[in-house]
Structure formats: structure tokens, C-alpha cells
Design a protein around this motif. Structure first.
Motif, short mmCIF file in Angstrom:
data_model
loop_
_atom_site.label_atom_id
_atom_site.label_comp_id
_atom_site.label_asym_id
_atom_site.label_seq_id
_atom_site.Cartn_x
_atom_site.Cartn_y
_atom_site.Cartn_z
N GLU A 5 -89.40 24.56 -11.44
CA GLU A 5 -90.18 23.50 -12.81
C GLU A 5 -91.64 23.80 -12.71
O GLU A 5 -92.79 23.59 -13.92
N LEU A 6 -92.15 23.16 -11.36
CA LEU A 6 -93.51 23.10 -11.56
C LEU A 6 -93.66 24.52 -11.10
O LEU A 6 -95.19 24.42 -11.29
N GLY A 7 -93.69 25.84 -11.19
CA GLY A 7 -94.11 26.88 -11.76
C GLY A 7 -94.86 26.82 -10.23
O GLY A 7 -95.92 27.94 -9.90
N LEU A 8 -94.20 26.81 -9.34
CA LEU A 8 -94.44 26.51 -7.61
C LEU A 8 -93.61 27.84 -7.07
O LEU A 8 -93.75 27.74 -5.63
N LEU A 9 -92.69 28.36 -7.44
CA LEU A 9 -91.47 29.39 -6.65
C LEU A 9 -92.26 30.53 -7.09
O LEU A 9 -92.55 30.68 -8.33
N ASP A 10 -91.90 32.03 -5.82
CA ASP A 10 -92.23 32.92 -6.16
C ASP A 10 -91.23 33.38 -7.29
O ASP A 10 -89.71 33.05 -7.48
N GLU A 11 -91.63 34.63 -8.04
CA GLU A 11 -90.54 35.08 -9.31
C GLU A 11 -89.65 35.56 -8.96
O GLU A 11 -88.06 36.17 -9.17
N ASN A 12 -89.28 35.87 -7.17
CA ASN A 12 -88.43 36.20 -6.54
C ASN A 12 -87.72 35.10 -6.34
O ASN A 12 -86.09 35.47 -6.24
N ALA A 13 -87.67 33.58 -6.70
CA ALA A 13 -87.28 32.98 -6.52
C ALA A 13 -85.28 33.23 -7.16
O ALA A 13 -84.65 32.60 -6.66
N LYS A 14 -85.53 34.05 -8.23
CA LYS A 14 -84.84 33.11 -9.18
C LYS A 14 -83.38 34.76 -8.79
O LYS A 14 -81.77 34.70 -9.15
N ASN A 15 -83.93 35.26 -7.61
CA ASN A 15 -82.43 36.39 -7.21
C ASN A 15 -82.56 36.06 -6.22
O ASN A 15 -81.34 36.04 -5.15
N ILE A 16 -82.65 34.96 -5.26
CA ILE A 16 -81.99 34.38 -4.32
C ILE A 16 -80.91 33.14 -4.21
O ILE A 16 -81.39 31.73 -5.47
N ASN A 17 -79.97 32.75 -3.93
CA ASN A 17 -78.85 32.13 -3.28
C ASN A 17 -79.80 31.17 -2.55
O ASN A 17 -79.57 31.64 -1.80
N LEU A 18 -79.57 30.18 -2.34
CA LEU A 18 -79.82 29.24 -1.25
C LEU A 18 -78.76 29.06 0.03
O LEU A 18 -79.54 28.71 0.22
N ARG A 19 -77.74 28.72 -0.68
CA ARG A 19 -76.57 29.10 0.15
C ARG A 19 -77.15 30.62 1.99
O ARG A 19 -76.60 30.35 2.49
N ASP A 20 -77.40 31.26 0.64
CA ASP A 20 -77.70 32.26 1.84
C ASP A 20 -79.19 32.01 3.38
O ASP A 20 -79.21 33.01 4.47
N HIS A 21 -79.56 30.98 2.45
CA HIS A 21 -80.81 30.19 3.70
C HIS A 21 -80.57 28.35 4.08
O HIS A 21 -81.88 28.46 5.00
N ILE A 22 -79.63 28.60 4.25
CA ILE A 22 -79.62 27.36 4.18
C ILE A 22 -77.45 27.10 5.22
O ILE A 22 -76.92 26.79 4.24
N ASP A 23 -77.90 27.23 6.44
CA ASP A 23 -76.96 27.52 7.04
C ASP A 23 -75.97 26.01 7.14
O ASP A 23 -75.66 25.58 8.02
N VAL A 24 -75.20 25.65 6.33
CA VAL A 24 -74.93 24.40 6.72
C VAL A 24 -73.53 24.80 7.58
O VAL A 24 -73.09 23.29 8.45
N GLU A 25 -72.78 24.98 7.03
CA GLU A 25 -71.54 26.11 8.36
C GLU A 25 -71.51 25.20 9.73
O GLU A 25 -70.94 25.00 10.43
N LEU A 26 -73.04 26.57 9.82
CA LEU A 26 -73.06 26.51 11.80
C LEU A 26 -73.38 24.98 12.02
O LEU A 26 -73.37 23.84 13.42
N TYR A 27 -74.43 23.67 11.07
CA TYR A 27 -74.26 22.58 11.81
C TYR A 27 -73.05 21.89 11.92
O TYR A 27 -72.71 20.63 12.27
N LYS A 28 -72.14 21.90 11.05
CA LYS A 28 -71.13 21.79 10.17
C LYS A 28 -70.27 21.54 11.17
O LYS A 28 -69.50 20.74 12.29
N GLU A 29 -70.19 23.06 12.52
CA GLU A 29 -69.49 23.36 13.34
C GLU A 29 -70.43 22.51 14.95
O GLU A 29 -69.40 21.97 16.01
N ALA A 30 -71.22 22.35 14.57
CA ALA A 30 -71.75 21.13 15.52
C ALA A 30 -71.72 20.30 15.64
O ALA A 30 -71.59 19.67 16.70
N LEU A 31 -71.91 19.05 14.89
CA LEU A 31 -71.50 18.62 14.63
C LEU A 31 -70.21 18.32 15.01
O LEU A 31 -69.47 17.17 15.69
#
Length: 398
Positions: free
Chosen positions: A316-342
Motif C-alpha cells: 500500500e505504501l508503494g514500496l514493493l517492486d511491481e513484480n510483487a503482483k506475481n509473488i505468492n508469499l507461500r513460495d517464499h515462506i516455508d511454514v511447513e519445514l518449521y512445523k516439521e521441526a517443531l
């Protein structure tokens, strides 16, 4: 910063059991220490042939989970060989990850890695470090502060990407990039000097300067960042996807060692602060100023929900690259690996303190709920945008 670590032995039992020398050159501990033989575990076989080597960027304020994992022998139990590499700047750290010179960064904030992910950098957030980092918004003794709107029209030593400040202003209907006079300085010491000289009226202060602002009569603490925004996510833990692909078991073992290091900190924060001060070669009172502060919280949890909030604000601040619209955060935040470790940590040592580890499971479920519920995430993004638009319309009428 010293290249080695002075190892502080905390019990005569540890000293009698472990007379072997410690390698101070590469920070690898050859023998576990301060952990009694009968309490040792051996999980090295879970590396399944991986070498367990981790090249770890060490930040100025350290990482207490790593300090305690090393001190209590957890790194050795998991077969990890952590090589700590001092880096001076965030840009240097991420350039080293990109160039395959280091593996892990854990002291580089949340806004910066998210902005780099938006540009297409190969970064994966697979855990965290400081949930709330003992950071402060400060002013002078005569500074008047009602709420975040008190910053409108003022000179503030910070940056609009610091969403703990700019995010609430957005939701109040302001345009933080234009409505605040941002003054970007090199570090917190420079920010304090600018504040005291009258160059700025408010300032963001980082973890390493907590002692300074707490003990300077010419500086008034306006608020701790954690009070301004709960679970704001001070620092995430990142690596390149290649590291996880090449060493998945090492990555998981690292998270497990940090989880247990976190518990050791919670069990004895005073001792942890002493060990970190010795490691960083800093006066104890400097480390205690943040490590024992109520505004300091560490946890290797990835905090997906907090990352989503930060992403929404930066977008909303306009501080992300225009490529951000093509980004799925789930591809860059590995929650599953952490849950396996826990889950594995709980299986391995959970019976030593079932209540504590149940608390960590509850924590995970609460602060990563959007990862498992895309509708909740979509509704959150929509709500943020609606709140901003509604309040801007309201402000326009006034």
C-alpha cells in the motif's frame, strides 16, 4: 567484534566433565559443554549423510537462540557445524547469500527481505529470530505524543518502509511517504544525536542502542515497538532456496537447535544475557538493556501472519517492486519445514516440559493461521485496503 567466542562455563560439573579444548578459530564447539552427560541426546543420524555445515551471518546484537544452542551443546547433538560470519550491513549480508558465500541471515529485519522477495530474489523465510526486538520510538523530554498521528508533519529519523510507524498511519488515512518528513540516517547513534541536536523530533532506535536511550535524560521513550504493533516481526530468518534443497535435514536440525536454544533462554534469561555479552564482548548492562526488556521476544517461528501484514503495508505504501503482483508469499515462506521441526522437537524432548512445548504449538497455530487459510489472508488484505480508503475519505471531508 571478536572472531572467537569466550566460552563461559557455568557449573563446576561442566568443568570437571569437559576439560577438552574449545576451537576458538571457527567457532565450532568440539565437545558439548554446560550440559551433563546423562542429559545428552544424539540426533546426528537424522542428517542422513549431510555435512551439517551452516555458514551463519552474525548481526551486531547477536542471536540469543544461537548462543544458547551452542552453549548447551544442542548444535553438537544435531551434528551441526555452525560457522559464524560477521557482516556489517544488510546489503552485504544478502549479497553474500546471493553469491553463495553464506547460508543464513537472521538479523536483517522483515521489510528488507520482503522487498527483496518482491524484486524476484531467491530468498526463503523459513523461521524467525526477534519477534519484538527491543526497539523504541523516542523523542525529547518535551515531545508531545498522543498517537501515531503526532508524527504528521514532523521530522522523524526513520524510513517509510519501517511499517511499525508507517503502517498505523496508513490505516489512519494518511500518506506516510508524504505526510512525514523522513530523515534517513546511518544508525541509531546518529539518530539519537540528530534528536538531541534538534535536527529531528522523533527517532526510531534499534536493539543495539537500547541501553543508550534508557539512560540518557535528554531522550524520552515514546513507546516500544511491540506496544505500537503486537508481534510486529523484527527479524525473520532467510536463506536461498538452494540451501534448503541441498540440505533439508541440516535446515530442519538448525531450527530444532534454535527452538531448544529459545527454551534455554526462557529458562534462565539472566544467564543467557551474560553469555551473549561475553560472546559479543560487550558490557553486560548493554545486553541486558534489550535481552531482559519486556519489549524483547525471540522465537524461530516464521510468523506468516505478521509477514502478510508487513507485505500489505509495504504494498500500500508503494514500496514493493511491481513484480510483487506475481509473488505468492507461500513460495517464499516455508511454514511447513518449521512445523516439521517443531513436531520433531516435541517428539525428541517434549516430555521434559510438555506445557512449554504445547505453548509453542498454540503459538504456531495462532500466528500462522493465514498460511492454512487463503480466504482469511485475502479478507485481511481487503480489510486493510478498505480501512485505508475509508479513513482517507473521512479525512478529506474534515
Amino acid at each position: 567484534m571478536k572472531k572467537g567466542i569466550k566460552l563461559l562455563l557455568t557449573s563446576t560439573m561442566a568443568m570437571s566433565l569437559l576439560p577438552s579444548l574449545i576451537n576458538l578459530t571457527n567457532l565450532d564447539v568440539e565437545e558439548p559443554f554446560s550440559i551433563a552427560a546423562e542429559e545428552k541426546h544424539d540426533f546426528k543420524d537424522k542428517l542422513q549423510g549431510e555435512d551439517g555445515v551452516v555458514r551463519w551471518v552474525r548481526g551486531h546484537s547477536g542471536n540469543l537462540m544461537m548462543t544458547m544452542a551452542r552453549h548447551n551443546g544442542y548444535l553438537e547433538e544435531y551434528g551441526l557445524k555452525v560457522e559464524e560470519v560477521p557482516m556489517q550491513t544488510t546489503d552485504e549480508s544478502f549479497a553474500a547469500v546471493k553469491g553463495n558465500q553464506v547460508d543464513i541471515v537472521s538479523n536483517a529485519g522483515t521489510n528488507t527481505p520482503l522487498q527483496r522477495i518482491a524484486t524476484g530474489d531467491d530468498l526463503v523465510i523459513f523461521g524467525g529470530h526477534m519477534v519484538e526486538g527491543g526497539m523504541f520510538l523516542v523523542g525529547r523530554p518535551d515531545s508531545e505524543f498522543k498517537d501515531m498521528s503526532s508524527l504528521i508533519g514532523k521530522k522523524v529519523a526513520s524510513d517509510p518502509s519501517q511499517y511499525v510507524i508507517s503502517g498505523p498511519l496508513l490505516e489512519m488515512g494518511y500518506n506516510p511517504k508524504e505526510d512525514v518528513d523522513w530523515v534517513q540516517l546511518g544508525n541509531s547513534s546518529e539518530a539519537v544525536s540528530a534528536l538531541k541536536s534538534g535536527q529531528v523530533e522523533f527517532a526510531e532506535i534499534g536493539t543495539e542502542s537500547a541501553y543508550q536511550v534508557k539512560n540518557d535524560p535528554d531522550v524520552k521513550i515514546i513507546g516500544k515497538f511491540g506496544d505500537l504493533m503486537d508481534k510486529y516481526s523484527c527479524c525473520r530468518m532467510e536463506t536461498a532456496s538452494r540451501f534448503i534443497k541441498e540440505k533439508p535435514n541440516t535446515t530442519k536440525a538448525l531450527v530444532k537447535a534454535l527452538l531448544r536454544g529459545m527454551k534455554a533462554y526462557h529458562d534462565d534469561p539472566d544467564q543467557a544475557a551474560k553469555l551473549l555479552a561475553e560472546e559479543l564482548d560487550m558490557p553486560l548492562e548493554f545486553v541486558e538493556a534489550y535481552a531482559l526488556d519486556s519489549g524483547y521476544e525471540i522465537n524461530p517461528d516464521p510468523l506468516y501472519n505478521s509477514c502478510v501484514r508487513a507485505w500489505a503495508y509495504l504494498d500500500e505504501l508503494g514500496l514493493l517492486d511491481e513484480n510483487a503482483k506475481n509473488i505468492n508469499l507461500r513460495d517464499h515462506i516455508d511454514v511447513e519445514l518449521y512445523k516439521e521441526a517443531l513436531d520433531e522437537v516435541i517428539e525428541e524432548v517434549g516430555d521434559e516440559d510438555p506445557e512449554y512445548w504445547q505453548g509453542q504449538l498454540d503459538y504456531f497455530n495462532k500466528y500462522n493461521s493465514m498460511y492454512y487459510d487463503e480466504k482469511e489472508e485475502e479478507e485481511y488484505f481487503n480489510q486493510v485496503k478498505k480501512t485505508i480508503d475509508d479513513n482517507r475519505a473521512k479525512n478529506a471531508k474534515e
